[in-house]
Design a protein around this motif. Structure first.
Motif, PDB file in Angstrom:
ATOM      1  N   ARG A 100      -4.984 -10.516 -22.228  1.00 36.00           N
ATOM      2  CA  ARG A 100      -4.801  -8.678 -22.065  1.00 36.00           C
ATOM      3  C   ARG A 100      -5.360  -7.432 -23.095  1.00 36.00           C
ATOM      4  NH1 ARG A 100       1.400 -10.714 -21.184  1.00 36.00           N
ATOM      5  NH2 ARG A 100       1.100 -11.398 -18.965  1.00 36.00           N
TER       6      ARG A 100
ATOM      7  N   CYS B  36     -10.224 -16.921 -25.937  1.00 37.23           N
ATOM      8  CA  CYS B  36      -8.927 -16.118 -25.204  1.00 37.23           C
ATOM      9  C   CYS B  36      -8.305 -17.394 -25.536  1.00 37.23           C
ATOM     10  CB  CYS B  36      -8.466 -15.912 -23.883  1.00 37.23           C
ATOM     11  SG  CYS B  36      -9.269 -13.950 -24.285  1.00 37.23           S
TER      12      CYS B  36
ATOM     13  N   THR C 157      -4.456 -17.294 -25.625  1.00 37.19           N
ATOM     14  CA  THR C 157      -2.920 -16.837 -25.423  1.00 37.19           C
ATOM     15  C   THR C 157      -2.849 -15.647 -24.675  1.00 37.19           C
ATOM     16  OG1 THR C 157      -2.787 -14.683 -26.789  1.00 37.19           O
ATOM     17  CG2 THR C 157      -1.751 -16.761 -27.779  1.00 37.19           C
ATOM     18  N   LYS C 158      -2.023 -14.714 -22.941  1.00 41.89           N
ATOM     19  CA  LYS C 158      -1.822 -14.300 -21.950  1.00 41.89           C
ATOM     20  C   LYS C 158      -2.274 -12.893 -23.450  1.00 41.89           C
ATOM     21  CE  LYS C 158       1.885 -15.561 -21.041  1.00 41.89           C
ATOM     22  NZ  LYS C 158       3.231 -15.680 -20.431  1.00 41.89           N
ATOM     23  N   ASP C 159      -2.035 -12.498 -23.778  1.00 46.38           N
ATOM     24  CA  ASP C 159      -1.885 -11.086 -25.854  1.00 46.38           C
ATOM     25  C   ASP C 159      -3.585 -10.713 -25.523  1.00 46.38           C
ATOM     26  OD1 ASP C 159       0.568 -10.852 -25.082  1.00 46.38           O
ATOM     27  OD2 ASP C 159       1.112 -11.822 -27.307  1.00 46.38           O
TER      28      ASP C 159
END
Length: 104
Positions: free
Chosen positions: A17, A10, A12-14
């Motif tokens: 999430r 991962c 990014t934060k997206d």
């Protein structure tokens, strides 16, 4: 459902999430499955007091704590989640059993 990414994949934060959302969906499905068994247990039991079984509860908690350690998960946090779930299930079972007895 999209393919799972490992946490290290991962970027990014997206990304994170999206993986948490995927896991939450899987958890909900497992909780729903577990709930069906709790409902069946309430149908089998005949006395509301049967819903509270301290020996069984402590056995479950001990298993959860041990498995948590094996999974590198905080065992106190896991215990809190399971005790909350168990308490809710006890009240749910008692309600079903009591309602069935009143309906006789």
């Amino acid at each position: 459902m999209t393919a799972a990414k490992l946490p290290a994949q991962c970027e990014t934060k997206d990304d994170v999430r999206a993986e948490i959302d995927r896991i939450d969906q899987a958890l909900l499905a497992l909780f729903a499955e577990r709930h069906r068994y709790v409902t069946r247990m309430a149908e089998i039991k005949t006395d509301p007091h049967e819903a509270f079984d301290p020996v069984r509860i402590e056995s479950v908690i001990n298993k959860v704590r041990g498995r948590s350690l094996d999974l590198d998960l905080d065992e106190d946090q896991a215990e809190l989640i399971w005790r909350t779930l168990i308490d809710w299930n006890i009240n749910y079972e008692k309600g079903i059993i009591a309602a069935r007895r009143r309906a006789r």
